[in-house]
Design a protein around this motif. Structure first.
Motif, PDB file in Angstrom:
ATOM      1  N   LEU A  14      12.259  45.383 -23.060  1.00 32.71           N
ATOM      2  CA  LEU A  14      12.824  44.113 -23.517  1.00 32.71           C
ATOM      3  C   LEU A  14      14.311  44.167 -23.797  1.00 32.71           C
ATOM      4  O   LEU A  14      14.828  45.167 -24.275  1.00 32.71           O
ATOM      5  CB  LEU A  14      12.129  43.666 -24.807  1.00 32.71           C
ATOM      6  CG  LEU A  14      10.827  42.921 -24.540  1.00 32.71           C
ATOM      7  CD1 LEU A  14       9.689  43.882 -24.618  1.00 32.71           C
ATOM      8  CD2 LEU A  14      10.658  41.800 -25.510  1.00 32.71           C
ATOM      9  N   THR A  15      14.961  43.047 -23.533  1.00 33.51           N
ATOM     10  CA  THR A  15      16.360  42.834 -23.867  1.00 33.51           C
ATOM     11  C   THR A  15      16.388  41.992 -25.136  1.00 33.51           C
ATOM     12  O   THR A  15      15.592  41.058 -25.269  1.00 33.51           O
ATOM     13  CB  THR A  15      17.058  42.060 -22.724  1.00 33.51           C
ATOM     14  OG1 THR A  15      16.999  42.847 -21.544  1.00 33.51           O
ATOM     15  CG2 THR A  15      18.501  41.742 -23.064  1.00 33.51           C
ATOM     16  N   ILE A  16      17.292  42.306 -26.053  1.00 36.94           N
ATOM     17  CA  ILE A  16      17.471  41.520 -27.278  1.00 36.94           C
ATOM     18  C   ILE A  16      18.776  40.745 -27.149  1.00 36.94           C
ATOM     19  O   ILE A  16      19.807  41.307 -26.775  1.00 36.94           O
ATOM     20  CB  ILE A  16      17.594  42.432 -28.524  1.00 36.94           C
ATOM     21  CG1 ILE A  16      16.383  43.349 -28.681  1.00 36.94           C
ATOM     22  CG2 ILE A  16      17.849  41.610 -29.789  1.00 36.94           C
ATOM     23  CD1 ILE A  16      15.134  42.685 -29.127  1.00 36.94           C
ATOM     24  N   ILE A  17      18.734  39.460 -27.485  1.00 30.14           N
ATOM     25  CA  ILE A  17      19.941  38.633 -27.496  1.00 30.14           C
ATOM     26  C   ILE A  17      19.921  37.797 -28.778  1.00 30.14           C
ATOM     27  O   ILE A  17      18.953  37.085 -29.045  1.00 30.14           O
ATOM     28  CB  ILE A  17      20.008  37.685 -26.282  1.00 30.14           C
ATOM     29  CG1 ILE A  17      19.972  38.479 -24.970  1.00 30.14           C
ATOM     30  CG2 ILE A  17      21.263  36.812 -26.356  1.00 30.14           C
ATOM     31  CD1 ILE A  17      19.734  37.633 -23.744  1.00 30.14           C
ATOM     32  N   GLY A  18      21.004  37.907 -29.547  1.00 31.16           N
ATOM     33  CA  GLY A  18      21.159  37.077 -30.733  1.00 31.16           C
ATOM     34  C   GLY A  18      22.030  35.887 -30.372  1.00 31.16           C
ATOM     35  O   GLY A  18      22.987  36.030 -29.617  1.00 31.16           O
ATOM     36  N   VAL A  19      21.697  34.699 -30.907  1.00 33.81           N
ATOM     37  CA  VAL A  19      22.449  33.491 -30.569  1.00 33.81           C
ATOM     38  C   VAL A  19      22.849  32.738 -31.838  1.00 33.81           C
ATOM     39  O   VAL A  19      22.018  32.500 -32.711  1.00 33.81           O
ATOM     40  CB  VAL A  19      21.614  32.524 -29.689  1.00 33.81           C
ATOM     41  CG1 VAL A  19      22.422  31.287 -29.306  1.00 33.81           C
ATOM     42  CG2 VAL A  19      21.075  33.214 -28.460  1.00 33.81           C
ATOM     43  N   SER A  20      24.132  32.361 -31.906  1.00 35.37           N
ATOM     44  CA  SER A  20      24.615  31.483 -32.968  1.00 35.37           C
ATOM     45  C   SER A  20      25.654  30.558 -32.358  1.00 35.37           C
ATOM     46  O   SER A  20      25.986  30.680 -31.182  1.00 35.37           O
ATOM     47  CB  SER A  20      25.226  32.288 -34.116  1.00 35.37           C
ATOM     48  OG  SER A  20      26.489  32.801 -33.739  1.00 35.37           O
ATOM     49  N   ARG A  21      26.177  29.648 -33.163  1.00 36.09           N
ATOM     50  CA  ARG A  21      27.228  28.744 -32.672  1.00 36.09           C
ATOM     51  C   ARG A  21      28.613  29.289 -32.992  1.00 36.09           C
ATOM     52  O   ARG A  21      29.605  28.594 -32.823  1.00 36.09           O
ATOM     53  CB  ARG A  21      27.041  27.353 -33.259  1.00 36.09           C
ATOM     54  CG  ARG A  21      25.903  26.597 -32.588  1.00 36.09           C
ATOM     55  CD  ARG A  21      26.004  25.127 -32.896  1.00 36.09           C
ATOM     56  NE  ARG A  21      25.093  24.366 -32.055  1.00 36.09           N
ATOM     57  CZ  ARG A  21      25.065  23.045 -32.019  1.00 36.09           C
ATOM     58  NH1 ARG A  21      25.881  22.342 -32.772  1.00 36.09           N
ATOM     59  NH2 ARG A  21      24.219  22.413 -31.236  1.00 36.09           N
ATOM     60  N   ASP A  22      28.690  30.523 -33.454  1.00 34.75           N
ATOM     61  CA  ASP A  22      29.979  31.138 -33.751  1.00 34.75           C
ATOM     62  C   ASP A  22      30.771  31.366 -32.464  1.00 34.75           C
ATOM     63  O   ASP A  22      30.180  31.645 -31.418  1.00 34.75           O
ATOM     64  CB  ASP A  22      29.777  32.500 -34.424  1.00 34.75           C
ATOM     65  CG  ASP A  22      29.153  32.386 -35.797  1.00 34.75           C
ATOM     66  OD1 ASP A  22      29.676  31.617 -36.624  1.00 34.75           O
ATOM     67  OD2 ASP A  22      28.152  33.076 -36.052  1.00 34.75           O
ATOM     68  N   PRO A  23      32.112  31.296 -32.539  1.00 35.39           N
ATOM     69  CA  PRO A  23      32.926  31.629 -31.364  1.00 35.39           C
ATOM     70  C   PRO A  23      32.814  33.130 -31.049  1.00 35.39           C
ATOM     71  O   PRO A  23      32.527  33.936 -31.938  1.00 35.39           O
ATOM     72  CB  PRO A  23      34.350  31.256 -31.782  1.00 35.39           C
ATOM     73  CG  PRO A  23      34.331  31.210 -33.261  1.00 35.39           C
ATOM     74  CD  PRO A  23      32.923  30.889 -33.677  1.00 35.39           C
ATOM     75  N   VAL A  24      33.046  33.492 -29.798  1.00 36.01           N
ATOM     76  CA  VAL A  24      32.934  34.885 -29.369  1.00 36.01           C
ATOM     77  C   VAL A  24      33.816  35.807 -30.214  1.00 36.01           C
ATOM     78  O   VAL A  24      33.406  36.917 -30.552  1.00 36.01           O
ATOM     79  CB  VAL A  24      33.253  35.035 -27.858  1.00 36.01           C
ATOM     80  CG1 VAL A  24      33.312  36.499 -27.457  1.00 36.01           C
ATOM     81  CG2 VAL A  24      32.210  34.312 -27.022  1.00 36.01           C
ATOM     82  N   SER A  25      35.011  35.353 -30.591  1.00 31.31           N
ATOM     83  CA  SER A  25      35.906  36.209 -31.389  1.00 31.31           C
ATOM     84  C   SER A  25      35.239  36.627 -32.704  1.00 31.31           C
ATOM     85  O   SER A  25      35.357  37.780 -33.128  1.00 31.31           O
ATOM     86  CB  SER A  25      37.226  35.490 -31.669  1.00 31.31           C
ATOM     87  OG  SER A  25      36.996  34.274 -32.367  1.00 31.31           O
ATOM     88  N   LYS A  26      34.508  35.713 -33.318  1.00 31.22           N
ATOM     89  CA  LYS A  26      33.804  36.039 -34.574  1.00 31.22           C
ATOM     90  C   LYS A  26      32.623  36.982 -34.286  1.00 31.22           C
ATOM     91  O   LYS A  26      32.344  37.895 -35.063  1.00 31.22           O
ATOM     92  CB  LYS A  26      33.322  34.762 -35.255  1.00 31.22           C
ATOM     93  CG  LYS A  26      32.738  35.015 -36.624  1.00 31.22           C
ATOM     94  CD  LYS A  26      32.524  33.758 -37.412  1.00 31.22           C
ATOM     95  CE  LYS A  26      31.991  34.130 -38.790  1.00 31.22           C
ATOM     96  NZ  LYS A  26      31.660  32.970 -39.588  1.00 31.22           N
TER      97      LYS A  26
END
Length: 158
Positions: free
Chosen positions: A68-80
């Motif tokens: 499995l691959t894990i991916i976390g997602v938020s609405r934060d900009p990539v820099s953060k």
């Protein structure tokens, strides 16, 4: 999105394509035929989100061992997200859904309330998606303690 419109287990996972931490890009297209975990969290570098991210990072080898691959997602900009990943040495991708299309598609952008004020935010939710592209398990309103272990146990049954 009302309760009866929420994604259900067995549904095809909505497609996504997002920039991610450490100059990466993640997309459902790249993951076709592979199982993955897509977990949504409210804000990078806050206590609960940090505990959850570190939990996934600590068990990353076990998830990868199960394919499995894990991916976390938020609405934060990539820099953060880059700062968050660097601060805690998070090696899996943290994806940025700044415009909100993915959080909307997965039904995790919801009205929340705190101290009598209502606002829109991400409902901490995890989706386990099988190699067939269908949602195998959903954890809504996630409480961080014990969550990563529960996801790992379910992942091993795919």
């Amino acid at each position: 999105m009302s309760q009866d419109q929420l994604l259900q287990e067995g549904a095809v996972a909505p497609e996504f394509s997002m920039p991610a931490s450490r100059n990466r890009h993640v997309s459902s297209q790249e993951l076709k035929g592979k199982p993955f975990v897509l977990y949504f969290y409210p804000k990078a570098d806050t206590p609960g989100c940090t505990k959850e991210a570190c939990g996934f990072n600590e068990t990353l080898r076990e998830f990868e061992g199960a394919g499995l691959t894990i991916i976390g997602v938020s609405r934060d900009p990539v820099s953060k997200l880059d700062k968050f990943a660097d601060k805690y040495d998070l090696t899996f991708p943290l994806a940025s859904d700044e415009e909100g299309s993915v959080t909307e598609a997965y039904g995790v952008w919801v009205e929340k309330s705190l101290y009598g004020k209502t606002y829109m935010g991400i409902d901490r939710t995890t989706f386990l998606v099988g190699a067939d592209g269908k949602i195998a398990r959903i954890w809504r309103k996630v409480k961080v303690p014990g969550h990563v272990e529960a996801v790992l146990e379910a992942a091993k049954t795919l």
